[in-house]
Design an enzyme around this catalytic site. Structure first.
Site, PDB file in Angstrom:
ATOM      1  N   ASP A   1       6.849  14.032 -11.847  1.00 35.67           N
ATOM      2  CA  ASP A   1       6.587  13.928 -10.080  1.00 35.67           C
ATOM      3  C   ASP A   1       7.271  14.890  -9.354  1.00 35.67           C
ATOM      4  O   ASP A   1       8.009  15.536 -10.176  1.00 35.67           O
ATOM      5  CB  ASP A   1       7.378  12.500 -10.409  1.00 35.67           C
ATOM      6  CG  ASP A   1       7.614  11.905  -9.175  1.00 35.67           C
ATOM      7  OD1 ASP A   1       7.517  12.237  -8.020  1.00 35.67           O
ATOM      8  OD2 ASP A   1       6.780  10.364  -9.623  1.00 35.67           O
TER       9      ASP A   1
ATOM     10  N   SER B   1       4.708   9.535  -4.089  1.00 35.51           N
ATOM     11  CA  SER B   1       4.522   8.610  -4.992  1.00 35.51           C
ATOM     12  C   SER B   1       3.634   7.430  -5.151  1.00 35.51           C
ATOM     13  O   SER B   1       2.790   6.794  -5.852  1.00 35.51           O
ATOM     14  CB  SER B   1       5.893   8.100  -5.855  1.00 35.51           C
ATOM     15  OG  SER B   1       6.278   9.148  -6.155  1.00 35.51           O
TER      16      SER B   1
ATOM     17  N   ASP C   1      12.768  12.416   3.557  1.00 30.08           N
ATOM     18  CA  ASP C   1      11.504  12.552   3.381  1.00 30.08           C
ATOM     19  C   ASP C   1      11.125  13.240   5.009  1.00 30.08           C
ATOM     20  O   ASP C   1      10.498  13.522   5.526  1.00 30.08           O
ATOM     21  CB  ASP C   1      10.542  10.807   3.942  1.00 30.08           C
ATOM     22  CG  ASP C   1      10.565  10.139   2.800  1.00 30.08           C
ATOM     23  OD1 ASP C   1      10.881  10.830   1.700  1.00 30.08           O
ATOM     24  OD2 ASP C   1      10.938   8.852   2.810  1.00 30.08           O
TER      25      ASP C   1
ATOM     26  N   ARG D   1       5.513   0.255   2.789  1.00 33.53           N
ATOM     27  CA  ARG D   1       5.703   0.912   1.129  1.00 33.53           C
ATOM     28  C   ARG D   1       6.815  -0.494   0.417  1.00 33.53           C
ATOM     29  O   ARG D   1       8.067  -0.564   0.814  1.00 33.53           O
ATOM     30  CB  ARG D   1       6.512   2.216   0.853  1.00 33.53           C
ATOM     31  CG  ARG D   1       5.805   2.014  -0.563  1.00 33.53           C
ATOM     32  CD  ARG D   1       6.439   4.102  -0.733  1.00 33.53           C
ATOM     33  NE  ARG D   1       7.402   4.010  -1.663  1.00 33.53           N
ATOM     34  CZ  ARG D   1       7.297   5.607  -2.169  1.00 33.53           C
ATOM     35  NH1 ARG D   1       7.262   6.981  -1.949  1.00 33.53           N
ATOM     36  NH2 ARG D   1       8.313   5.839  -3.166  1.00 33.53           N
TER      37      ARG D   1
ATOM     38  N   LYS E   1      11.538   5.811 -11.604  1.00 36.10           N
ATOM     39  CA  LYS E   1      10.041   6.102 -11.815  1.00 36.10           C
ATOM     40  C   LYS E   1       8.835   4.985 -12.508  1.00 36.10           C
ATOM     41  O   LYS E   1       7.782   4.851 -12.630  1.00 36.10           O
ATOM     42  CB  LYS E   1       9.131   7.354 -12.007  1.00 36.10           C
ATOM     43  CG  LYS E   1      10.350   8.676 -11.906  1.00 36.10           C
ATOM     44  CD  LYS E   1       9.456   8.634 -10.428  1.00 36.10           C
ATOM     45  CE  LYS E   1      10.534   9.165  -9.154  1.00 36.10           C
ATOM     46  NZ  LYS E   1       9.917   9.640  -8.124  1.00 36.10           N
TER      47      LYS E   1
ATOM     48  N   ASP F   1      10.901  15.620  -9.506  1.00 36.87           N
ATOM     49  CA  ASP F   1      10.331  14.626  -7.899  1.00 36.87           C
ATOM     50  C   ASP F   1      12.469  14.294  -7.712  1.00 36.87           C
ATOM     51  O   ASP F   1      12.913  14.877  -5.948  1.00 36.87           O
ATOM     52  CB  ASP F   1      10.200  14.030  -7.780  1.00 36.87           C
ATOM     53  CG  ASP F   1      10.039  12.946  -6.122  1.00 36.87           C
ATOM     54  OD1 ASP F   1       9.794  13.199  -5.473  1.00 36.87           O
ATOM     55  OD2 ASP F   1      10.429  11.645  -6.392  1.00 36.87           O
TER      56      ASP F   1
ATOM     57  N   HIS G   1      14.292  16.084  -4.470  1.00 36.66           N
ATOM     58  CA  HIS G   1      15.104  15.486  -3.388  1.00 36.66           C
ATOM     59  C   HIS G   1      16.512  15.727  -2.458  1.00 36.66           C
ATOM     60  O   HIS G   1      16.995  15.070  -2.097  1.00 36.66           O
ATOM     61  CB  HIS G   1      15.070  14.077  -3.718  1.00 36.66           C
ATOM     62  CG  HIS G   1      13.368  13.271  -2.854  1.00 36.66           C
ATOM     63  ND1 HIS G   1      13.010  13.676  -2.061  1.00 36.66           N
ATOM     64  CD2 HIS G   1      12.662  12.816  -3.799  1.00 36.66           C
ATOM     65  CE1 HIS G   1      12.193  13.166  -2.076  1.00 36.66           C
ATOM     66  NE2 HIS G   1      11.833  12.829  -3.354  1.00 36.66           N
TER      67      HIS G   1
ATOM     68  N   ASP H   1       1.765  13.904  -9.435  1.00 40.39           N
ATOM     69  CA  ASP H   1       2.024  13.227  -8.193  1.00 40.39           C
ATOM     70  C   ASP H   1       1.607  13.579  -6.234  1.00 40.39           C
ATOM     71  O   ASP H   1       1.315  13.074  -5.223  1.00 40.39           O
ATOM     72  CB  ASP H   1       2.489  11.603  -7.589  1.00 40.39           C
ATOM     73  CG  ASP H   1       3.763  12.306  -7.719  1.00 40.39           C
ATOM     74  OD1 ASP H   1       4.267  13.241  -7.910  1.00 40.39           O
ATOM     75  OD2 ASP H   1       4.581  10.830  -7.572  1.00 40.39           O
ATOM     76  N   HIS H   2       2.284  14.461  -6.141  1.00 43.00           N
ATOM     77  CA  HIS H   2       2.273  15.311  -4.874  1.00 43.00           C
ATOM     78  C   HIS H   2       3.268  16.163  -5.043  1.00 43.00           C
ATOM     79  O   HIS H   2       4.550  16.349  -6.389  1.00 43.00           O
ATOM     80  CB  HIS H   2       3.148  14.515  -3.844  1.00 43.00           C
ATOM     81  CG  HIS H   2       4.362  13.708  -4.530  1.00 43.00           C
ATOM     82  ND1 HIS H   2       5.539  14.691  -4.398  1.00 43.00           N
ATOM     83  CD2 HIS H   2       4.706  12.095  -4.815  1.00 43.00           C
ATOM     84  CE1 HIS H   2       6.843  13.237  -4.796  1.00 43.00           C
ATOM     85  NE2 HIS H   2       5.879  12.670  -5.043  1.00 43.00           N
TER      86      HIS H   2
ATOM     87  N   HIS I   1       9.042  16.093   0.027  1.00 49.96           N
ATOM     88  CA  HIS I   1       8.318  16.737  -1.006  1.00 49.96           C
ATOM     89  C   HIS I   1       7.288  17.571   0.383  1.00 49.96           C
ATOM     90  O   HIS I   1       7.583  17.460   0.595  1.00 49.96           O
ATOM     91  CB  HIS I   1       6.859  15.270  -0.521  1.00 49.96           C
ATOM     92  CG  HIS I   1       7.354  14.291  -1.326  1.00 49.96           C
ATOM     93  ND1 HIS I   1       7.375  12.664  -1.902  1.00 49.96           N
ATOM     94  CD2 HIS I   1       9.102  13.717  -2.567  1.00 49.96           C
ATOM     95  CE1 HIS I   1       7.553  12.038  -2.256  1.00 49.96           C
ATOM     96  NE2 HIS I   1       8.510  12.598  -2.878  1.00 49.96           N
TER      97      HIS I   1
HETATM   98  O1  LIG Z   1      11.480   7.055  -2.231  1.00 47.71           O
HETATM   99  C1  LIG Z   1      11.683   7.789  -2.234  1.00 47.71           C
HETATM  100  O2  LIG Z   1      12.412   8.591  -2.983  1.00 47.71           O
HETATM  101  C2  LIG Z   1      11.019   9.299  -1.491  1.00 47.71           C
HETATM  102  O3  LIG Z   1      10.987   8.815  -0.335  1.00 47.71           O
HETATM  103  C3  LIG Z   1       9.647   9.888  -1.783  1.00 47.71           C
HETATM  104  O4  LIG Z   1      10.100   9.965  -2.591  1.00 47.71           O
HETATM  105  P1  LIG Z   1       8.842   9.267  -4.278  1.00 47.71           P
HETATM  106  O5  LIG Z   1       7.261   9.251  -3.117  1.00 47.71           O
HETATM  107  O6  LIG Z   1       7.779  10.350  -5.007  1.00 47.71           O
HETATM  108  O7  LIG Z   1       8.798   7.624  -4.844  1.00 47.71           O
HETATM  109 MN   LIG Z   2       6.409  11.084  -6.912  1.00 44.00          MN
HETATM  110 MN   LIG Z   3       9.866  11.634  -3.977  1.00 39.01          MN
END
Ligand SMILES: O=C(O)[C@H](O)COP(=O)(O)O
Ligand SMILES: [Mn+2]
Ligand SMILES: [Mn+2]
Length: 546
Positions: free
Chosen positions: A21, A72, A164, A278, A353, A419, A423, A460-461, A491
Site C-alpha cells: 500500500d 485505497s 488527503d 467513501r 487495511k 501508506d 500519511h 494500489d497508489h 497520496h
Molecule cells: O483514509 C485514509 O487514510 C486516506 O484518506 C486515504 O488513504 P487510503 O486510500 O490509502 O486508505
Molecule cells: Mn492505499
Molecule cells: Mn492512504
C-alpha cells in the site's frame, strides 16, 4: 464458468498478489522514502524479474479526472474487480451537476424530515477537496439547495483533513467556507459550522480499529461536548496555539458555542447527512446513528433523526438504508468468479487495511464468497511513525502458514506500511516502513517459490514515493520558512510497479507493458497465471507467454 487458458496450463503452486500500500514509482530521488530505503529484496526483484508500471490514479481507476490521485478504495476495487467503474467521487459530482440528487427520495426525505421537526439539517464529513472520501463542493451544493428548499438551519460537523490535502491546510477551507455560510445566512436562514476535529482523532475510524475515536466524535457532534470556540476559524487557530506542531488530521475536537451553549447539538426530529462518499471511514459513525441495539459505546442519548449517507457504504449490510446517490454496481469481481471456478482464496492484512483486501477487493461487499478465508492481524493503535514496521512480520507469518498449508490456489495480502506511515509525513519512519515490507518479502518469496507458485507484487497508489510537497510550477520540493522541506502526507499521482516473481516456469512468462496498463489489468493476469481465461468483463491480461 471461466474457461481454461489455452496458452498456459497455469503454475503448479499458488498465485499470490502482494499489495504494498502506498508504494509508487518516484519521479524524484529527493523526498522519496522509497529511493532512500535500504531494500535489497525489492532491488533484486527490479533487477531480475519482469516488471512494468501501472496507472493507479485518475480515470484509470474511475476518478473524475487525471488530476485526482488514487486511493485505497478505487485501487483495490480495480484490482479485485478487474474493471474500472465510475467511482463515488464522479457519481456524486454528476448527480449534483444534473440535479438528479435533489429529485431522489432520500434528499427529499432529508428536507421533509427536518421541516417536520426543528427545521435543522446537519451535514457531517471530511472537510476538504481531497476527493478521496468527500469533496467540499458537494457540501456547498447541498447547503445552498437546503436553503432553496426552505430549510431554516444548517449545522456542519467538519472533520479537518491534512491527510488527503496539505498537512496544515485546514484554514484554506474553513475561512472561505465560513464566509460562504455567512453570505448565505440571510432571510431567516442560518448556516454555521457547529463542531469538528482532526479526522484521525474523532469520528472517522475504520474497520473497528479504534471505536473510542467514534465515541469522541459522537460526544462532539451529537452531545456538543468539547472545548468551545466562537467559530471554526477561531477553533483551528486556538487549537494550533494550544497544540503546537500538531497537524490537521490529529487536532483535537472542538465545539462552536454561543453564551456557553453549543449551537449544533443533534436533537430529535433533525436530519443528518454523512456526506462522505467513501465507505470505510463512514460505516462506524453511521452504525452509531442507525442501529437500535448498539453496544460499541454508550451514546447517552439517541436522537430520532432522518439519516442518510452520501452513498450506501455496504451493500450486503444495507448500511445505511437511506442514501443520496446510488453507488457503483461493482459486479463480476475476480473474488466471485474464482470462487465459482472452485479455487480456494486466502486474504490477509492488518486491521488498518483488512477491509481493503476483503470488502474493497470484492466490490464493497462485507460477505465472503464460497471458498474464501480472511485473516485479520490486529493493528497497533498508535501513531504509526512510532511503529513503522506495523504488522508486516505477522502478515508474512500468516501468509507463509497459508501457503505452506497447501490449501489455497490464490492468496492476496496488503502491507499497510508505505501508506500508513507515509500519511504521517515522517520521512525517516517512512523509509523504515519500506524496509519492513522489504524484509517481509524476503521471507515470503522463497516460500512461494518452494510451493511452486508465483507472485505479483504491486501497489494500489503512491504515497511514500513523495514525502515532500512539490512546488506546482518547478515540480521541486517546497520549503518551509526555516528552509526545511515541507512534509507531504497525501497520496501521489505516480504509477505503481507490477513485478512478476516467477522462479518456477524457467523464464516462460513475462509482463507486457501496454500503453494503458493499470490496476484493472491485474485480475485477468492472475487468471492466466492460474491457467484460466479472464472473465469477458475484465480488462486485458498483461501476461506474455513465451
Ligand atoms: O483514509 C485514509 O487514510 C486516506 O484518506 C486515504 O488513504 P487510503 O486510500 O490509502 O486508505
Ligand atoms: Mn492505499
Ligand atoms: Mn492512504
Amino acid at each position: 464458468m471461466l474457461q481454461k487458458f489455452s496458452a498456459f496450463p497455469g503454475v503448479p503452486g499458488p498465485v499470490v498478489v502482494i499489495v504494498m500500500d502506498g508504494y509508487g514509482i518516484p519521479k524524484l530521488e529527493v523526498g522519496s522514502a522509497i529511493a532512500a530505503a535500504n531494500k535489497p529484496t525489492l532491488d533484486r526483484l527490479f533487477a531480475e524479474c519482469s516488471h512494468i508500471s501501472l496507472r493507479a490514479h485518475g480515470t484509470a481507476v474511475g476518478m473524475p479526472s487525471d488530476d485526482d490521485m488514487g486511493n485505497s478504495e478505487v485501487g483495490h476495487n480495480a484490482i479485485g474487480a478487474g474493471q474500472v467503474y465510475s467511482q463515488g467521487a464522479a457519481l456524486v459530482a454528476n448527480a449534483i451537476a444534473d440535479g438528479s440528487i435533489w429529485q431522489g427520495e432520500a434528499w427529499q426525505q432529508i428536507v421533509a424530515g427536518a421541516k417536520a421537526g426543528r427545521g435543522v439539517v446537519h451535514f457531517m464529513g471530511l472537510f476538504s477537496d481531497g476527493n478521496v472520501h468527500s469533496h467540499i463542493d458537494h457540501l456547498k451544493a447541498m447547503v445552498a439547495q437546503a436553503k432553496l428548499e426552505g430549510v431554516k438551519t444548517v449545522r456542519i460537523h467538519a472533520m479537518l483533513d491534512g491527510r488527503d490535502v496539505p498537512e496544515t491546510s485546514a484554514l484554506d477551507y474553513v475561512v472561505p467556507f465560513e464566509a460562504f455560510l455567512a453570505e448565505l445566512s440571510t432571510d431567516g436562514f442560518d448556516a454555521r459550522i457547529a463542531s469538528g476535529g482532526g479526522r484521525q482523532n474523532i469520528t472517522m475510524d475504520r474497520y473497528d480499529a479504534n471505536w473510542p475515536m467514534v465515541e469522541k466524535g459522537w460526544k462532539t457532534h451529537v452531545l456538543g461536548q468539547g472545548p468551545q470556540f466562537a467559530n471554526a476559524t477561531a477553533a483551528v487557530n486556538g487549537l494550533r496555539a494550544s497544540y503546537p506542531g500538531t497537524i490537521d488530521q490529529d487536532l483535537p475536537e472542538f465545539v462552536i458555542a454561543e453564551n456557553g451553549q453549543p449551537i449544533g447539538t443533534i436533537e430529535d426530529g433533525d436530519s443528518v447527512v454523512f456526506y462522505n462518499f467513501r465507505g470505510d471511514r463512514a460505516i462506524e459513525i453511521t452504525r452509531a446513528f442507525v442501529e437500535q441495539a448498539f453496544s460499541r459505546f454508550d451514546r447517552v442519548r439517541t436522537p430520532k433523526v432522518t439519516y442518510a449517507g452520501m452513498l450506501q457504504y455496504d451493500g450486503d449490510l444495507k448500511l445505511p438504508e437511506r442514501f443520496l446517490v446510488t453507488p457503483p454496481a461493482i459486479r463480476d469481481t475476480s473474488g466471485e468468479w474464482f470462487s465459482q471456478a472452485g479455487l480456494a482464496q486466502f486474504a490477509c492484512s492488518e486491521t488498518q487495511k483488512f477491509g481493503h483486501v476483503t470488502y474493497f477487493w470484492n466490490g464493497n461487499r462485507s460477505n465472503k464468497f464460497e471458498g474464501e478465508t480472511w485473516q485479520e492481524v490486529p493493528s497497533d493503535v498508535v501513531p504509526f511513525e512510532q511503529r513503522p514496521w506495523m504488522k508486516s512480520a505477522e502478515i508474512a507469518d500468516a501468509m507463509i502458514a497459508a501457503i505452506q498449508s497447501g490449501q489455497y490456489k490464490l492468496l492476496r495480502c496488503n502491507f499497510a506500511n508505505g501508506d500508513m506511515v507515509g500519511h504521517t509525513g515522517n520521512f525517516r519512519a517512512a523509509t523504515m516502513a519500506v524496509e519492513a515490507v522489504d524484509l517481509a518479502l524476503a521471507r515470503l518469496l522463497p516460500v512461494i517459490e518452494a510451493a511452486g507458485g508465483v507472485a505479483l507484487i504491486t501497489a494500489d497508489h503512491g504515497n511514500a514515493d513523495e514525502m515532500y510537497e512539490l512546488d506546482k510550477k518547478t515540480k521541486q520540493p517546497s520549503l518551509n520558512k526555516d528552509g526545511s522541506y515541507k512534509a507531504k502526507t497525501a497520496h501521489t499521482l505516480n504509477p505503481v510497479p507490477l513485478i512478476l516473481f516467477d522462479k518456477v516456469t524457467g523464464g516462460k512468462l513475462a509482463l507486457n507493458q501496454t500503453p494503458t496498463a493499470g490496476l484493472s489489468n491485474i485480475a485477468a493476469t492472475v487468471a492466466n497465471l492460474a491457467g484460466l481465461e479472464k472473465h469477458a468483463k475484465w480488462d486485458e491480461s498483461l501476461l506474455q507467454v513465451k
